[in-house]
Design an enzyme around this catalytic site. Sequence first.
Site, mmCIF file in Angstrom:
data_model
loop_
_atom_site.group_PDB
_atom_site.id
_atom_site.type_symbol
_atom_site.label_atom_id
_atom_site.label_comp_id
_atom_site.label_asym_id
_atom_site.label_seq_id
_atom_site.Cartn_x
_atom_site.Cartn_y
_atom_site.Cartn_z
ATOM 1 C CB CYS A 176 -0.948 0.006 1.200
ATOM 2 S SG CYS A 176 -0.116 0.155 2.779
ATOM 3 C CB CYS A 226 -3.827 -0.328 9.057
ATOM 4 S SG CYS A 226 -4.726 -0.394 7.499
HETATM 5 FE FE1 FES Z 1 -1.724 0.548 4.276
HETATM 6 FE FE2 FES Z 1 -3.531 1.164 6.138
HETATM 7 S S1 FES Z 1 -3.843 0.970 3.996
HETATM 8 S S2 FES Z 1 -1.402 0.899 6.368
#
Ligand code: FES
Length: 159
Positions: free
Chosen positions: A35, A108
Amino acid sequence: MSSFESKVQEALANPRNQGEIQDADAVGTVGSPECGDMLRMWLKFTEKDGKRVIDRASFQAFGCQTAIAVASMATELLRGKTAEEAKFLTVQELTGDLGPLPPMKIHCGQLVEGALRNALDHDASVPPSVQLGTENMAPTLAASLHRPVAGKLRIIPLD
Ligand code: FES
């Protein structure tokens, strides 16, 4: 809005312990190549009742709101814990009042857990036997991109 989301919004309205601790004893930085989010955590220890405990923990996050909310909770929870106690906290414990993370948000929380463990790995006073291994982690972001993905998530230390 789910109760989890409203608790995240509440935490974001007043995030705790953001920013660098100038004279920190330990710093850990991790990133998730999937991400692109990054999180750094600072730890400052003190002596209390003959034990070395975390006096302050702080963080800086380049990422999603959930990671910021979890880091805010976690840095509050860490106060007064020894390095050994901190090492054994699970992701779900680090979320504190936010409650259990929804499946889509677990990584996360793992980013926060990873930064904490990375910081503890860099705490010179913690004996190597107590330190968590990072042998499964790639040494650099660039190197990690060439490694096969083991499992769904990769949290890598960024030194
Ligand atoms: Fe990557 Fe939350 S979407 S840390």
